[in-house]
Design a protein around this motif. Structure first.
Motif, mmCIF file in Angstrom:
data_model
loop_
_atom_site.group_PDB
_atom_site.id
_atom_site.type_symbol
_atom_site.label_atom_id
_atom_site.label_comp_id
_atom_site.label_asym_id
_atom_site.label_seq_id
_atom_site.Cartn_x
_atom_site.Cartn_y
_atom_site.Cartn_z
ATOM 1 N N ILE A 296 0.869 -1.171 0.000
ATOM 2 C CA ILE A 296 0.000 0.000 0.000
ATOM 3 C C ILE A 296 0.905 1.220 0.000
ATOM 4 C CG2 ILE A 296 -1.831 1.256 1.196
ATOM 5 C CD1 ILE A 296 -2.731 -1.436 0.201
ATOM 6 N N THR A 321 -2.529 0.103 -4.389
ATOM 7 C CA THR A 321 -3.073 -0.969 -3.534
ATOM 8 C C THR A 321 -2.777 -2.330 -4.152
ATOM 9 O OG1 THR A 321 -5.220 -0.869 -4.648
ATOM 10 C CG2 THR A 321 -4.939 0.524 -2.714
ATOM 11 N N SER A 347 -10.153 -2.154 -1.896
ATOM 12 C CA SER A 347 -9.127 -2.283 -2.932
ATOM 13 C C SER A 347 -9.586 -3.226 -4.031
ATOM 14 C CB SER A 347 -7.826 -2.804 -2.313
ATOM 15 O OG SER A 347 -6.889 -3.106 -3.317
#
Length: 849
Positions: A296, A321, A347
């Protein structure tokens, strides 16, 4: 090779040769006639000696006229040197635990952690199995037929390989680069040193030369000047300039151990092409994987550098992500320890764009932090937060909009500017419906010209400039009856003397073809405009596909007013997808004008940026003129509403206010591409001159001196701004990477501008950890392009041994030429004078005159 020969430079001039020969012939005739006379006065032997000496002197003088030169060629052998450059930027601290088993096996073999002559064939089969996404054949068929032993042997080999993979997972890319060069089992650096001189360079945001012993230590501790938080591949190649001509050991090639990440805003391929022309190849060795890591990250932030108080500036954050599909991601905006906003999303494996409204109620420089939570299994956790700052000013942009009638372009532009709370809008609409029911029309229908301003103490009033308070004037399709030459003179003063911005909008009726104003013609960035109309040719296609599309030039992509997204590729795509235009005015660029956007024909005709310019910028005096060659920016609202149309005109209004307030005078404007940057980030200093000043001083030089705000008398650095080939009025230079702090930049010129005040601008630099970590994948595409542009080849750890065959010979044989000018050599002069002296002495001894 050692060849010697004479050449006569005088023979190149045929007229001089003929004259010299004629003079010698005349002298020879005179000598013969003199000899016939002297034979009656002296003996024949003395006469023969005299004529011989005279003819010899004459031949030597003739040779002097013909300028004989003795030249010879010889070979010189030089041993070249190799540059081994190791990337030590922050991204090289990445441990590629997410790499595939195939990549890990290949890397283990390259590092000699596994393999020998007896097992290499088996490892080849394992690689083939991993490449086919299959389980490797752990035991060969001929090894043992016992099932239990086969199972035991397979488990042992599998466990051993897993342990090696675990060791690979603990190696950072820097450590892998070190092992590739220094591994005792395969010492690449020693092998290169056996070929010739090798210079070891460490690079990131900058580059330093180091010793082999440095590579044997931890590369996490390098000189501060390297700037590990930035990655600049061009710095690894920066020592090439002139090396092949001036160094005793010319550079023969470059070997780069890097992951290929580059966030310097420079193009290393350009330098690679220059090296290719010099026959200096680049051999990048790609360290790392191009597989997306599980991570991330805050990949990119888009926010205004400066905003007005209560302006509601917007932060757009792109969140990477990778590897967390379906998981909830939380992003927090903070100011100090205070949480301002929290946003969450699920995500989907691609980057997510989030928007945050920033608090602009406090004046001054406001610092913020955007951060994401650290999730289990992330490749890195030091790219989950990013600091940034925004400067809040208490001001408005003052805009005057002038139009003839309420055409479509005016209506949408009027609404866009009127809704913007940070724009103080004045309007003049010359022709509007008026039934006489109100004392005056709804919009003003006259320009305020010659407004008297009273002086104190009851002194007679003076005439104020009517546009003194404006930052931006937008003039649409206004008729010459309402904008006469006197009005254009006021507008010219507003631009040239007051530093204002003028936008001229093309119109089908009057602007500019209906005007015959010399002042307007001088202000326009283009000449000889003509109408291009596609209204009938492609009217039947859907609205979104009609007409001419706009494309940004490199100069346009760099201008803040043309940016709809911080990401250059996304911004480029947005402009390409904007609805087309059915009509525009095409013209020739004036000197000093710059095309920001050009039109692309709907019939796929090759565009010409010089003649197809639609949005054109030109510096005029201390101000600037923007030409918009279309009358339909309102079409950008198709299916997206105000998003791009309002943003463009709002950015233009703020850009104009910033230009009027920028440092400078009536001859030059001094500015920075960014006034608030991260430590290690590059910003560009620009000096934009007026055409009149450059005509008067074509060789003017600009220098920028950098001071800390707290130490205004101590110069930290000084650099010259360089002329730009395609923009003759612009001088630019990239500032060196600076540590955190507040700075003042001063512009100094040679020759100095007479009577000019000091020109300075501030620069804020703040700490940043993640500029290098927004994308952790290796970049083989860029490295391949660099290698091919220079005549080199991209390598990997498993193919690094091919270097020895690919590298050119470090022994270079060059042919040199030397020469001696015989005709003006001292010996030649002495010889002529000696012959003439002997001839004179013989004559005198024998009683001759």
């Amino acid at each position: 090779m050692n060849e010697r020969h004479f050449q006569f430079n005088g023979l190149e001039w045929s007229g001089w040769t003929i004259l010299s020969v004629c003079a010698v012939v005349a002298a020879l005739v005179s000598i013969v006639m003199l000899f016939r006379y002297e034979r009656r006065l002296v003996s024949s032997s003395i006469g023969n000696i005299l004529i011989t000496l005279r003819i010899a002197a004459l031949i030597l003088i003739l040779l002097t006229f013909l300028e004989p030169v003795l030249t010879w060629s010889f070979n010189v052998n030089k041993t070249g040197r190799l540059i081994v450059a190791v990337d030590v930027s922050d991204s090289m601290n990445t441990q590629d635990r997410h790499a595939s088993d195939l990549e890990k096996l290949r890397l283990a073999r390259a590092l000699k952690m596994i393999g020998n002559d007896q097992v290499n064939s088996r490892l080849d089969r394992w690689e083939a199995a991993y490449a086919a996404d299959q389980e490797p054949p752990w035991v060969d068929g001929e090894e043992t037929a016992n099932p239990e032993k086969r199972e035991e042997l397979a488990a042992s080999r599998k466990k051993n390989l897993a342990a090696i993979f675990a060791d690979i997972d603990q190696l950072s890319r820097k450590e892998i680069a070190q092992k590739l060069l220094l591994n005792p089992a395969n010492p690449i650096l020693e092998k290169l040193q056996e070929r010739g001189q090798v210079d070891v360079v460490l690079f990131a945001g900058d580059a330093v030369t180091t010793e082999k012993t440095t590579l044997e230590k931890s590369l996490n501790e390098v000189p501060d000047q390297v700037h590990m938080e930035l990655s600049n591949l061009s710095q690894a190649l920066k020592n090439t300039g002139g090396s092949n001509e001036t160094s005793e050991a010319p550079i023969s090639g470059y070997i780069l151990l890097t992951d290929g990440r580059d966030n310097s805003q420079l193009n290393p391929v350009t330098m690679a092409k220059q090296l290719g022309q010099m026959k200096v190849p680049i051999y990048p060795v790609m360290v790392g994987t191009d597989h997306q890591p599980k991570d991330i990250s805050i990949a990119d932030l888009d926010y205004p550098q400066t905003a007005f108080k209560d302006d509601r500036p917007l932060l757009q954050a792109r969140i990477g992500t990778n590897g967390y599909d379906g998981q909830e991601i939380s992003v927090t905006l903070k100011q100090g320890d205070q949480e301002l906003a929290v946003k969450s999303f699920t995500s989907s494996g691609v980057s997510k764009l989030l928007e945050f409204e920033l608090d602009s109620g406090k004046l001054g420089r406001q610092e913020f932090t955007l951060e994401t939570e650290v999730l289990p299994g992330e490749t890195r956790d030091d790219n989950n937060n990013k600091n940034f700052a925004i400067n809040i000013v208490d001001d408005k942009s003052h805009v005057l909009l002038v139009e003839e009638t309420a055409r479509w372009e005016y209506r949408f532009l009027h609404h866009a500017l009127e809704r913007d709370k940070r724009i103080a809008l004045e309007q003049v609409l010359f022709e509007q419906p008026y039934m006489g029911l109100l004392p005056q029309p709804f919009f003003p229908n006259q320009l305020k010209i010659n407004v008297p301003v009273a002086k104190p103490n009851d002194e007679p009033g003076t005439q104020a400039h009517p546009f003194a308070d404006q930052d931006l004037i937008i003039i649409g399709d206004v008729s010459p009856a309402h904008l006469e030459e006197e009005n254009w003179k006021y507008i010219q003063t507003f631009v040239g003397d007051q530093g204002g911005t003028l936008v001229l909008l093309a119109g089908k009726k009057f602007m500019p073809l209906g005007h015959h104003s010399p002042t307007l013609n001088e202000l326009l960035p283009l000449k000889s405009p003509k109408v291009i109309n596609w209204n009938q040719t492609n009217f039947k296609v859907p609205p979104g596909e009609r007409g001419m599309r706009l494309r940004l030039t490199p100069e346009g992509e760099a201008e803040p007013l043309m940016q709809f997204d911080a990401n250059a590729e996304i911004n480029r795509d947005i402009w390409q997808e904007l609805p087309g235009h059915l009509w525009y005015l095409q013209g020739e660029l004036k000197p000093g004008a710059t095309v920001l956007a050009y039109g692309v024909s709907p019939f796929n005709a090759p565009p010409n940026e010089k003649t197809d310019g639609v949005i054109i910028h030109r510096q005029y005096g201390s101000g600037q003129v923007i030409w918009v060659g279309i009358d339909s920016t309102w079409r950008w609202r198709f299916r997206v509403g105000d998003r791009y149309h309002h943003r463009f005109w709002g950015q233009l209004a703020r850009w104009a206010a910033k230009n009027k307030a920028a440092a400078g005078n009536e001859f030059v404007k001094f500015s920075l591409s960014k006034t608030d940057i991260d430590a290690g980030e590059i910003t560009t200093a620009s000096a934009r001159w007026t055409q009149e000043y450059r005509d008067q001083f074509p060789d003017v030089k600009s220098t920028v001196s950098i001071f800390k705000a707290s130490e205004p008398d101590k110069v930290l650095a000084s650099l010259e701004l360089l002329n730009q080939k395609n923009q003759p009025l612009l001088q630019e230079a990239n500032l060196p990477a600076l540590p955190e702090g507040e700075y003042q930049l001063k512009l100094q010129t040679t020759p100095p501008i007479a009577g000019a005040k000091e020109i300075t601008t501030p620069l804020f630099v703040h700490t940043i950890k993640t500029i290098e970590l927004g994308n952790l994948t290796s970049n083989p595409q860029l490295l391949t392009e660099m290698a091919e542009s220079s005549g080199g080849q991209l390598l990997t750890p498993q193919t690094i041994n091919e270097l020895m065959e690919l590298l050119p010979s470090l022994k270079q044989e060059t042919t040199k030429q030397d020469e001696i000018s015989v005709w003006d050599h001292w010996f030649f002069l002495i010889l002529i004078m000696g012959i003439l002296t002997v001839e004179w002495a013989l004559r005198k001894l024998n009683g001759l005159p």
